[in-house]
Design an enzyme around this catalytic site. Structure first.
Site, PDB file in Angstrom:
ATOM      1  N   LYS A 154       0.823  -1.215   0.000  1.00 31.96           N
ATOM      2  CA  LYS A 154       0.000   0.000   0.000  1.00 31.96           C
ATOM      3  C   LYS A 154       0.852   1.257   0.000  1.00 31.96           C
ATOM      4  CE  LYS A 154      -4.378  -1.750   1.227  1.00 31.96           C
ATOM      5  NZ  LYS A 154      -5.378  -2.049   2.236  1.00 31.96           N
ATOM      6  N   LYS A 167      -5.007 -10.909  -8.548  1.00 35.61           N
ATOM      7  CA  LYS A 167      -6.172 -11.166  -7.707  1.00 35.61           C
ATOM      8  C   LYS A 167      -7.365 -10.333  -8.191  1.00 35.61           C
ATOM      9  CE  LYS A 167      -7.138 -10.483  -2.967  1.00 35.61           C
ATOM     10  NZ  LYS A 167      -6.734 -10.235  -1.590  1.00 35.61           N
ATOM     11  N   LYS A 178     -11.605  -4.792  -6.916  1.00 44.32           N
ATOM     12  CA  LYS A 178     -12.573  -3.805  -7.396  1.00 44.32           C
ATOM     13  C   LYS A 178     -11.888  -2.558  -7.959  1.00 44.32           C
ATOM     14  CE  LYS A 178     -13.073  -2.591  -2.657  1.00 44.32           C
ATOM     15  NZ  LYS A 178     -13.658  -3.353  -1.595  1.00 44.32           N
TER      16      LYS A 178
END
Ligand code: TRP
Length: 325
Positions: free
Chosen positions: A110, A192, A195
């Site tokens: 992140k 993966k 969204k």
């Protein structure tokens, strides 16, 4: 045995979230005491929109209910409504080595994707997660594969606390589903399902039948034309096999037999029908529930008071052991 799990309210949930996490919860609530949390304090560690957040909290609650979580059995609440979560996180933070947090895979990833937003909250994210779990003295934590490392850290924090301040916490186990813990993107089966990627790569739980049909029919497949399961040679088709097998409750071997001699198109068509039928009650309940805001508020309120009782009790013991009472 008590179970705890949480999900970040960061927008529409997809099939990967469902098969990797929520589906197990439904089974677990039949046999265990379950606490499910909408972790809004975790959600704000990455950039977010203030108005969207409230909407997403409700939408996440609707997903839980539409997927079959029973609010009379399980506790479902919003993390920021119980201030014991950040309170315990602060206390646990004082016994968590900085180096451990810096080597967490999710923190590193992140920090790379949000270079302009590497905040202290992102670093101590796993400490708050440990607090979530330990506050309810949960013994098992159903999560997707990517969260296994954080549960591992929770165990080590619990152990450290016990050593320093006396036996208080059981060390929780993660429950990671073998298959389905990782559903891959439909457009790039090496990644993966997420969204934040191309919407075509991802089946949302409330997608219309037309969208589902379109996304599955255009999912990336592999060279060759035999419908067989082989993750290294045929990652695209194998990902579809995983989805098929989990939703239809059939093994990949059964499916290989069933589709022997058929082509990718026939396989996809059959899968699209399976997915559409499976998600039909989700769409129906979502429509119903989104009109019942008062009912939803009431569920949160009642659950919250059940959660609070446990949380306060743990906090009292923790503070006492740490010399704060
Ligand atoms: N970090 C988890 C995720 O991103 C969400 C989460 C927060 C969680 N607190 C938790 C999961 C406690 C299990 C238990 O998916």
């Amino acid at each position: 045995m008590r179970i705890f799990s949480g999900i970040r309210p960061t927008g529409s949930l997809h099939l990967g979230n469902y098969l990797g996490a929520i589906k197990q919860w439904i089974d677990l609530q039949e046999t265990h005491e379950c606490v499910f949390c909408i972790v809004d304090l975790h959600a704000i560690t990455t950039p977010y929109d203030k108005k969207e957040l409230q909407k997403n909290i409700f939408e996440t609650l609707i997903v839980y209910l539409a997927a079959g979580i029973n609010p009379e059995k399980s506790v479902i609440f919003v993390q920021s409504h119980i201030k014991e979560h950040p309170e315990l996180a602060w206390l646990l933070g004082t016994i968590t080595p900085l180096g451990e947090l810096q080597r967490m895979t999710q923190f590193k990833e992140k920090s790379k994707t949000n270079k302009a937003y590497i905040n202290a909250g992102l670093l101590s994210y796993p400490v708050l997660m440990a607090a979530d779990i330990l506050l309810y003295r949960a013994e098992a934590v159903p999560v997707g594969k990517d969260q296994g490392q954080h549960v591992e850290l929770t165990r080590s924090i619990a152990k450290k606390f016990n050593q320093k301040f006396g036996q208080t916490f059981k060390e929780p186990e993660s429950l990671i589903p073998k298959e389905g813990a990782k559903i891959m993107s439909l457009t790039d089966p090496k990644k993966k399902m997420s969204k934040s990627d191309d919407p075509k790569s991802c089946i949302f739980l409330f997608d219309s039948p037309e969208d589902i049909q379109r996304k599955i029919m255009s999912a990336q497949t592999d060279s060759g034309k035999d419908v067989i399961y082989n993750v290294t040679k045929k990652p695209g088709i194998s990902n579809l096999f995983t989805i098929y097998s989990l939703l239809a409750n059939k093994t990949t071997q059964d499916l290989e037999k069933e589709f022997k001699g058929k082509n990718y198109g026939e396989f996809k068509k059959s899968l699209a029908k399976i997915v559409i039928d499976y998600l039909e009650p989700f769409r129906r309940k979502q429509k119903e529930l989104s009109l019942r805001e008062v009912y939803l508020q009431e569920i949160l309120k009642q659950s919250q008071s059940r959660a609070l009782t446990i949380a306060q009790e743990t906090m009292r013991e923790v503070k006492e052991k740490m010399g704060l009472l």
